[in-house]
Design an enzyme around this catalytic site. Sequence first.
Site, short mmCIF file in Angstrom:
data_model
loop_
_atom_site.label_atom_id
_atom_site.label_comp_id
_atom_site.label_asym_id
_atom_site.label_seq_id
_atom_site.Cartn_x
_atom_site.Cartn_y
_atom_site.Cartn_z
N HIS A 142 0.87 -1.18 0.00
CA HIS A 142 0.00 0.00 0.00
C HIS A 142 0.91 1.23 0.00
O HIS A 142 2.02 1.18 0.54
CB HIS A 142 -0.83 -0.05 1.28
CG HIS A 142 -1.91 0.99 1.39
ND1 HIS A 142 -1.64 2.30 1.70
CD2 HIS A 142 -3.26 0.91 1.25
CE1 HIS A 142 -2.77 2.98 1.77
NE2 HIS A 142 -3.78 2.17 1.49
N LYS A 245 -10.39 0.00 10.53
CA LYS A 245 -10.61 -1.22 9.72
C LYS A 245 -10.97 -2.41 10.62
O LYS A 245 -11.20 -3.51 10.15
CB LYS A 245 -9.34 -1.55 8.92
CG LYS A 245 -8.99 -0.51 7.86
CD LYS A 245 -7.77 -0.96 7.09
CE LYS A 245 -7.10 0.17 6.33
NZ LYS A 245 -7.86 0.63 5.17
N CYS A 383 -4.80 2.44 -3.65
CA CYS A 383 -3.54 2.93 -3.05
C CYS A 383 -2.40 1.93 -3.26
O CYS A 383 -1.54 1.77 -2.38
CB CYS A 383 -3.70 3.24 -1.57
SG CYS A 383 -4.85 4.57 -1.27
C1 LIG Z 1 -2.25 -2.71 3.80
C2 LIG Z 1 -2.58 -1.30 4.18
N1 LIG Z 1 -1.64 -0.51 4.70
C3 LIG Z 1 -1.88 0.74 5.08
C4 LIG Z 1 -3.13 1.30 4.93
C5 LIG Z 1 -3.35 2.71 5.36
O1 LIG Z 1 -4.27 2.76 6.40
P1 LIG Z 1 -4.81 4.18 6.95
O2 LIG Z 1 -5.32 4.90 5.73
O3 LIG Z 1 -5.87 3.80 7.91
O4 LIG Z 1 -3.65 4.88 7.57
C6 LIG Z 1 -4.15 0.53 4.37
C7 LIG Z 1 -5.48 1.11 4.13
O5 LIG Z 1 -6.20 0.69 3.24
C8 LIG Z 1 -3.87 -0.79 4.00
O6 LIG Z 1 -4.82 -1.58 3.48
#
Ligand SMILES: Cc1ncc(COP(=O)(O)O)c(C=O)c1O
Length: 427
Positions: A142, A245, A383
């Site tokens: 991500h 989440k 993302c």
């Molecule tokens: C694997 C992973 N890492 C990081 C994130 C980032 O999370 P946040 O936007 O809650 O900081 C996400 C969000 O979709 C994710 O799925």
Amino acid sequence: MAPPDPAAGAATVTAAPAAGPLDGAAVRADFPIFAREVRGRRLVYLDSASTSQKPEAVIAAVDGFYRRHNANVHRGVYRLSEEATDRYEDARATVAAFIGAADAREVVFTRGTTEAINLVAAAWGDTHLGPGDAVVLTEMEHHANLVPWQLAAARRGAELRFIPLGDDGHLDLGALDRVIDRSVKLVAFTHVSNVLGTVNPVAALVAAARAVGAQTLLDAAQSVPHLPVDVGALGVDFAAFSGHKACGPTGIGVLWGRYAVLADLPPWQGGGDMIRRVTLRASTFEDPPGRFEAGTPPIAGAVGLAAAVRYLSALGMDRVRDHTHGLAALAVRRLADVPGVTVHGPRGARGGAVPFTLAGAHPHDLATVLDSAGVAVRAGHHCAMPLHDRLGLPATARASVYVYNTADDIEALVEALHLARGVLGCP
Ligand SMILES: Cc1ncc(COP(=O)(O)O)c(C=O)c1O
């Protein structure tokens, strides 16, 4: 009448039966949002990898905190501030127990996964990286576990390397010997891919990192909500996840780090609450976790997150994993029956995310038609642009499941896909 105060630990957190496989329909009754309809239909929510819905227990905990205990933490000697501080620190201990932390002081509250990884990239990166050093990531990260490292590598003159993604949707572990050598200082990787649902082999990656003396960071954004995670047993040095989440509120997340590793890091942000002594020209700092929590923290968010992990614990994380993995497998099977649909990602076991494309349709158009049938899926690059580049796709649609989904939701998606084929004139 005021709602019960689950933060006080007395309330029943779920009406779902405590034994046997998880019953998605019973769990659904714990989530007030499912009482509403979307476009005159039952809400079919298949975007939990983006954010989960919130159970009554979490909503009531946040509401109860603001109604009865709200004050700033760590500062007041008066009763209300002590209550708020107790609830905030109790939340830290609750989260620590949930993820297998050896010590509650290893839990740093952040805004989410993104902020947690930025904290490490800045505090650890700026003190541990220099020219000739490398950070190893994977091709399926991500952007939250990629862009902070691009920024840190640029600041420090370090190199980024990537464990490649194989055509089977799994990391190519055969490349580890080539990618990980003595110049590597950190291996940072996602536990479960937010796009493919691939569950990565943490033990093998940690062993490869340790063999060259490198530290490890686990992006647990898609694992802590879905599987039993024991950070101590996994052997990583840092782990990050987001409350929203995992049935918790937005604006709260966790950086977990081994205490000795955290204690060795300088502060990231400066301000109130993270200091011991401040003079006009210099300051000394609190020990972790306070050192990394500058300013007023997300107090109600922490209370809500504690209620969320109590809720998930009452469901049982083994059952949560079996339920979401079972529904994801069902979705893979059923989507493959729809003409023109290709499901991407690994064969066999996967987490709750199922990405797919429909021949002749752009994923955004597809998601729009699915929405008209009351089915919420996400479309885009999720993302993870480099991952989509690797797949040779500009975008995918993604269905992602959680505790409140049922086989009926998967059937609703399949039905809506048949509708979309007609509406979009697909071959
Ligand atoms: C694997 C992973 N890492 C990081 C994130 C980032 O999370 P946040 O936007 O809650 O900081 C996400 C969000 O979709 C994710 O799925």
